[in-house]
Design an enzyme around this catalytic site. Sequence first.
Site, PDB file in Angstrom:
ATOM      1  N   LYS A 101      30.760  33.065  51.663  1.00 22.18           N
ATOM      2  CA  LYS A 101      30.745  31.540  51.700  1.00 22.18           C
ATOM      3  C   LYS A 101      29.722  30.375  53.113  1.00 22.18           C
ATOM      4  O   LYS A 101      29.755  29.377  53.218  1.00 22.18           O
ATOM      5  CB  LYS A 101      32.050  31.138  51.470  1.00 22.18           C
ATOM      6  CG  LYS A 101      32.876  31.419  50.490  1.00 22.18           C
ATOM      7  CD  LYS A 101      34.816  31.385  50.177  1.00 22.18           C
ATOM      8  CE  LYS A 101      35.297  31.471  49.163  1.00 22.18           C
ATOM      9  NZ  LYS A 101      36.760  31.594  49.527  1.00 22.18           N
ATOM     10  N   SER A 155      36.062  31.175  54.865  1.00 26.03           N
ATOM     11  CA  SER A 155      37.494  31.791  54.936  1.00 26.03           C
ATOM     12  C   SER A 155      37.273  32.235  53.294  1.00 26.03           C
ATOM     13  O   SER A 155      37.187  31.599  52.350  1.00 26.03           O
ATOM     14  CB  SER A 155      38.722  31.600  55.231  1.00 26.03           C
ATOM     15  OG  SER A 155      40.133  32.034  55.323  1.00 26.03           O
ATOM     16  N   ASP A 156      38.334  33.689  53.334  1.00 29.45           N
ATOM     17  CA  ASP A 156      39.012  33.638  51.840  1.00 29.45           C
ATOM     18  C   ASP A 156      40.200  34.222  51.656  1.00 29.45           C
ATOM     19  O   ASP A 156      40.242  35.229  52.694  1.00 29.45           O
ATOM     20  CB  ASP A 156      38.009  34.535  50.934  1.00 29.45           C
ATOM     21  CG  ASP A 156      37.986  34.582  49.604  1.00 29.45           C
ATOM     22  OD1 ASP A 156      37.621  33.990  48.445  1.00 29.45           O
ATOM     23  OD2 ASP A 156      39.242  36.010  49.206  1.00 29.45           O
ATOM     24  N   GLN A 157      40.931  34.757  50.947  1.00 32.21           N
ATOM     25  CA  GLN A 157      42.313  35.283  50.872  1.00 32.21           C
ATOM     26  C   GLN A 157      43.001  35.674  49.568  1.00 32.21           C
ATOM     27  O   GLN A 157      42.530  35.387  48.487  1.00 32.21           O
ATOM     28  CB  GLN A 157      43.512  33.763  51.326  1.00 32.21           C
ATOM     29  CG  GLN A 157      44.901  34.674  51.634  1.00 32.21           C
ATOM     30  CD  GLN A 157      46.072  33.556  51.918  1.00 32.21           C
ATOM     31  OE1 GLN A 157      46.400  32.829  51.377  1.00 32.21           O
ATOM     32  NE2 GLN A 157      46.619  33.672  53.254  1.00 32.21           N
ATOM     33  N   GLY A 163      40.541  36.734  55.259  1.00 36.32           N
ATOM     34  CA  GLY A 163      39.207  37.367  55.887  1.00 36.32           C
ATOM     35  C   GLY A 163      38.834  35.844  56.362  1.00 36.32           C
ATOM     36  O   GLY A 163      38.340  35.083  55.501  1.00 36.32           O
TER      37      GLY A 163
END
Length: 195
Positions: free
Chosen positions: A54, A70-72, A107
Amino acid sequence: MPRPVLVLASTSPYRRELLARLRMPFDVAAPGVDETSHPGERPAALVERLAREKALAVAGAHPGALIIGSDQVAVLNGEPLSKPGTHDRAVAQLRGMRGRRIEFLTGLAVHSAATGVTHSRVVPFAVEFREFSDAEIEAYLQAERPYDCAGAAKAEGLGIALIRRMEGDDPNALIGLPLIALVDLLAMHGVTPLA
């Protein structure tokens, strides 16, 4: 030396609100990254890869900027639960999580478009859910409509009523942007919100 422009590579209103707490001006850009996991990819590797992708996806349009990605995912039985997207998928996710301890992995990546250097990490946060009923699931989903939240869990709203306890270093991680880790990663690029 002037502070580089910050860009949040996310259209999430939750991440935008969290980043605003650091009182640093920033722009927002939609990364447009495919969030599908690779075959055999573990949840922690998935969120770190997506956070990096991203950040890199918007770097070309923002030369000289620091890009935050960011990623979740929520992890249930070793498998990632992402954003449900629909009511029926949210119901299924919440039924699977009731009475269980679920780990949310976020992340986080900060990429310097000027130097090409990316620093990243994965921040865990555990949630123990109550034994809630189907009627409570329905009431929560009707009130919050958390279809854009990993595991349909929105602890910053009425979803807190579904939770027995939480465990982790930064409660912001559960909302989607771990600010303690973000301050650390920004510092690796020579930027601090207090300067």
